[in-house]
Design an enzyme around this catalytic site. Structure first.
Site, PDB file in Angstrom:
ATOM      1  N   CYS A   8       0.874  -1.177   0.000  1.00  0.00           N
ATOM      2  CA  CYS A   8       0.000   0.000   0.000  1.00  0.00           C
ATOM      3  C   CYS A   8       0.910   1.226   0.000  1.00  0.00           C
ATOM      4  O   CYS A   8       2.081   1.124  -0.368  1.00  0.00           O
ATOM      5  CB  CYS A   8      -0.975  -0.015   1.179  1.00  0.00           C
ATOM      6  SG  CYS A   8      -0.227   0.182   2.815  1.00  0.00           S
ATOM      7  N   ASN A  11       2.430   1.441   4.325  1.00  0.00           N
ATOM      8  CA  ASN A  11       2.699   0.147   4.956  1.00  0.00           C
ATOM      9  C   ASN A  11       2.419   0.145   6.455  1.00  0.00           C
ATOM     10  O   ASN A  11       3.127  -0.491   7.224  1.00  0.00           O
ATOM     11  CB  ASN A  11       4.133  -0.308   4.656  1.00  0.00           C
ATOM     12  CG  ASN A  11       4.403  -1.761   5.032  1.00  0.00           C
ATOM     13  OD1 ASN A  11       5.501  -2.084   5.465  1.00  0.00           O
ATOM     14  ND2 ASN A  11       3.436  -2.638   4.872  1.00  0.00           N
ATOM     15  N   CYS A  13      -1.309   0.417   7.396  1.00  0.00           N
ATOM     16  CA  CYS A  13      -2.739   0.089   7.540  1.00  0.00           C
ATOM     17  C   CYS A  13      -3.116  -1.126   6.685  1.00  0.00           C
ATOM     18  O   CYS A  13      -3.288  -2.234   7.196  1.00  0.00           O
ATOM     19  CB  CYS A  13      -3.628   1.271   7.158  1.00  0.00           C
ATOM     20  SG  CYS A  13      -3.405   2.754   8.153  1.00  0.00           S
ATOM     21  N   ARG A  14      -3.251  -0.898   5.388  1.00  0.00           N
ATOM     22  CA  ARG A  14      -3.806  -1.920   4.506  1.00  0.00           C
ATOM     23  C   ARG A  14      -2.866  -3.094   4.261  1.00  0.00           C
ATOM     24  O   ARG A  14      -3.264  -4.259   4.417  1.00  0.00           O
ATOM     25  CB  ARG A  14      -4.211  -1.295   3.167  1.00  0.00           C
ATOM     26  CG  ARG A  14      -5.342  -0.288   3.319  1.00  0.00           C
ATOM     27  CD  ARG A  14      -5.619   0.443   2.038  1.00  0.00           C
ATOM     28  NE  ARG A  14      -4.521   1.359   1.708  1.00  0.00           N
ATOM     29  CZ  ARG A  14      -4.416   2.023   0.580  1.00  0.00           C
ATOM     30  NH1 ARG A  14      -5.340   1.867  -0.367  1.00  0.00           N
ATOM     31  NH2 ARG A  14      -3.417   2.857   0.360  1.00  0.00           N
ATOM     32  N   SER A  15      -1.633  -2.831   3.848  1.00  0.00           N
ATOM     33  CA  SER A  15      -0.759  -3.953   3.480  1.00  0.00           C
ATOM     34  C   SER A  15      -0.338  -4.809   4.677  1.00  0.00           C
ATOM     35  O   SER A  15      -0.297  -6.036   4.540  1.00  0.00           O
ATOM     36  CB  SER A  15       0.444  -3.487   2.660  1.00  0.00           C
ATOM     37  OG  SER A  15       1.186  -2.498   3.308  1.00  0.00           O
TER      38      SER A  15
END
Length: 161
Positions: A8, A11, A13-15
Protein backbone atom coordinates in the site's frame (compact mmCIF):
# COMPACT_ATOMS: atom_id res chain seq x y z
CA UNK A 1 8.42 -21.66 -1.83
CA UNK A 2 6.11 -18.89 -3.00
CA UNK A 3 6.86 -15.38 -1.81
CA UNK A 4 4.09 -12.77 -1.68
CA UNK A 5 4.46 -9.06 -0.95
CA UNK A 6 1.44 -6.93 -0.02
CA UNK A 7 1.80 -3.23 -0.88
CA UNK A 8 0.00 0.00 0.00
CA UNK A 9 1.23 3.57 0.34
CA UNK A 10 2.72 3.80 3.85
CA UNK A 11 2.70 0.15 4.96
CA UNK A 12 0.95 0.76 8.28
CA UNK A 13 -2.74 0.09 7.54
CA UNK A 14 -3.81 -1.92 4.51
CA UNK A 15 -0.76 -3.95 3.48
CA UNK A 16 0.22 -5.14 6.97
CA UNK A 17 -3.42 -6.09 7.54
CA UNK A 18 -3.43 -8.04 4.27
CA UNK A 19 -0.16 -9.73 5.20
CA UNK A 20 -1.34 -10.70 8.69
CA UNK A 21 -4.75 -11.91 7.48
CA UNK A 22 -3.27 -13.92 4.62
CA UNK A 23 -0.60 -15.45 6.85
CA UNK A 24 -3.21 -16.49 9.45
CA UNK A 25 -5.54 -18.00 6.84
CA UNK A 26 -2.73 -19.76 5.00
CA UNK A 27 -1.32 -21.38 8.13
CA UNK A 28 -4.71 -22.69 9.22
CA UNK A 29 -6.24 -23.53 5.83
CA UNK A 30 -3.32 -25.10 4.02
CA UNK A 31 -0.25 -25.83 6.16
CA UNK A 32 1.30 -27.77 3.26
CA UNK A 33 1.48 -24.71 1.02
CA UNK A 34 4.99 -23.24 1.35
CA UNK A 35 4.52 -19.47 1.42
CA UNK A 36 6.48 -16.54 2.79
CA UNK A 37 4.87 -13.12 3.10
CA UNK A 38 5.87 -9.57 3.77
CA UNK A 39 4.46 -6.10 3.18
CA UNK A 40 5.82 -2.76 2.03
CA UNK A 41 4.80 0.75 1.09
CA UNK A 42 5.39 2.68 -2.08
CA UNK A 43 6.39 5.66 0.09
CA UNK A 44 8.83 5.82 2.98
CA UNK A 45 6.62 7.82 5.38
CA UNK A 46 6.56 5.19 8.12
CA UNK A 47 9.62 2.94 7.58
CA UNK A 48 10.36 1.06 10.80
CA UNK A 49 6.99 1.86 12.38
CA UNK A 50 4.55 -0.78 13.62
CA UNK A 51 1.09 -1.04 12.04
CA UNK A 52 -1.39 1.69 12.90
CA UNK A 53 -2.92 0.98 16.34
CA UNK A 54 -6.39 0.97 14.78
CA UNK A 55 -5.34 -1.77 12.33
CA UNK A 56 -3.85 -3.72 15.20
CA UNK A 57 -7.05 -3.40 17.27
CA UNK A 58 -9.24 -4.69 14.43
CA UNK A 59 -6.88 -7.58 13.69
CA UNK A 60 -6.69 -8.46 17.40
CA UNK A 61 -10.48 -8.46 17.63
CA UNK A 62 -10.35 -11.23 14.99
CA UNK A 63 -7.61 -13.15 16.82
CA UNK A 64 -4.67 -11.93 14.72
CA UNK A 65 -1.58 -10.33 16.26
CA UNK A 66 0.28 -8.05 13.87
CA UNK A 67 2.21 -6.05 16.46
CA UNK A 68 5.59 -7.45 15.39
CA UNK A 69 5.31 -6.18 11.79
CA UNK A 70 7.34 -3.10 10.80
CA UNK A 71 6.88 -0.83 7.79
CA UNK A 72 9.22 -1.24 4.83
CA UNK A 73 9.54 0.63 1.54
CA UNK A 74 9.11 -1.19 -1.76
CA UNK A 75 12.43 -1.54 -3.61
CA UNK A 76 13.48 -2.72 -7.05
CA UNK A 77 15.01 -5.82 -5.42
CA UNK A 78 11.54 -6.90 -4.23
CA UNK A 79 10.64 -7.73 -7.82
CA UNK A 80 13.29 -10.44 -7.87
CA UNK A 81 12.57 -11.61 -4.32
CA UNK A 82 8.78 -11.99 -4.57
CA UNK A 83 6.65 -14.05 -6.96
CA UNK A 84 3.54 -11.91 -6.47
CA UNK A 85 3.24 -8.26 -5.49
CA UNK A 86 -0.33 -7.48 -4.54
CA UNK A 87 -1.28 -3.83 -4.21
CA UNK A 88 -4.28 -2.29 -2.53
CA UNK A 89 -5.32 0.30 -5.12
CA UNK A 90 -4.68 1.62 -8.61
CA UNK A 91 -2.51 4.51 -7.42
CA UNK A 92 -0.11 2.06 -5.78
CA UNK A 93 -0.38 -0.28 -8.77
CA UNK A 94 1.02 2.52 -10.95
CA UNK A 95 3.67 3.40 -8.33
CA UNK A 96 4.77 -0.24 -7.92
CA UNK A 97 4.97 -0.84 -11.66
CA UNK A 98 7.07 2.32 -12.01
CA UNK A 99 9.64 0.80 -9.63
CA UNK A 100 9.52 -2.64 -11.27
CA UNK A 101 11.99 -3.70 -13.93
CA UNK A 102 10.08 -4.03 -17.24
CA UNK A 103 10.33 -7.83 -17.22
CA UNK A 104 8.82 -8.02 -13.69
CA UNK A 105 5.79 -5.73 -14.02
CA UNK A 106 3.51 -8.72 -14.57
CA UNK A 107 4.09 -9.73 -10.92
CA UNK A 108 2.09 -6.71 -9.75
CA UNK A 109 -1.68 -7.13 -9.37
CA UNK A 110 -4.53 -5.58 -7.42
CA UNK A 111 -5.23 -7.63 -4.29
CA UNK A 112 -8.99 -7.51 -4.89
CA UNK A 113 -8.49 -9.24 -8.26
CA UNK A 114 -8.57 -12.32 -6.02
CA UNK A 115 -12.03 -11.41 -4.71
CA UNK A 116 -14.04 -11.15 -7.95
CA UNK A 117 -17.33 -11.50 -6.05
CA UNK A 118 -16.48 -8.24 -4.25
CA UNK A 119 -17.87 -5.16 -5.97
CA UNK A 120 -14.92 -3.00 -4.96
CA UNK A 121 -11.69 -3.28 -6.95
CA UNK A 122 -9.58 -1.25 -4.53
CA UNK A 123 -9.04 -1.55 -0.78
CA UNK A 124 -9.80 1.98 0.46
CA UNK A 125 -7.23 3.74 2.62
CA UNK A 126 -8.66 3.95 6.17
CA UNK A 127 -5.94 6.22 7.57
CA UNK A 128 -8.10 9.34 7.86
CA UNK A 129 -11.26 7.38 8.60
CA UNK A 130 -13.02 5.81 11.54
CA UNK A 131 -12.98 2.35 13.14
CA UNK A 132 -15.52 1.07 10.60
CA UNK A 133 -13.08 1.87 7.78
CA UNK A 134 -10.42 -0.33 9.38
CA UNK A 135 -12.97 -3.11 9.81
CA UNK A 136 -13.84 -2.82 6.10
CA UNK A 137 -10.15 -3.17 5.21
CA UNK A 138 -9.99 -6.31 7.33
CA UNK A 139 -13.06 -7.84 5.65
CA UNK A 140 -11.85 -6.99 2.15
CA UNK A 141 -8.38 -8.39 2.76
CA UNK A 142 -9.93 -11.50 4.27
CA UNK A 143 -12.06 -12.08 1.15
CA UNK A 144 -9.06 -11.51 -1.11
CA UNK A 145 -6.86 -13.77 1.03
CA UNK A 146 -9.34 -16.62 0.64
CA UNK A 147 -9.41 -16.11 -3.12
CA UNK A 148 -5.63 -15.86 -3.27
CA UNK A 149 -5.27 -19.14 -1.36
CA UNK A 150 -7.65 -20.82 -3.77
CA UNK A 151 -5.64 -19.44 -6.72
CA UNK A 152 -2.32 -20.58 -5.22
CA UNK A 153 -3.68 -24.07 -4.45
CA UNK A 154 -4.85 -24.40 -8.06
CA UNK A 155 -1.44 -23.27 -9.29
CA UNK A 156 0.39 -25.72 -7.05
CA UNK A 157 -1.79 -28.54 -8.40
CA UNK A 158 -0.93 -27.62 -11.97
CA UNK A 159 2.75 -26.97 -11.17
CA UNK A 160 2.64 -23.28 -12.14
CA UNK A 161 3.92 -20.31 -10.17
Amino acid sequence: MLRILFVCMGNICRSPTAEAVFRALASSADPGLAIETDSAGTHDYHVGDPPDPRSQRVAASHGIDMSQLRALKLTVNDFDSFDWILVMDRQNLVAARAVAPPNRRDRVQLLLDHAPEQGLREVPDPYYGCAADFELVFRLTQQAARGLLKFLRAQSLTGLS
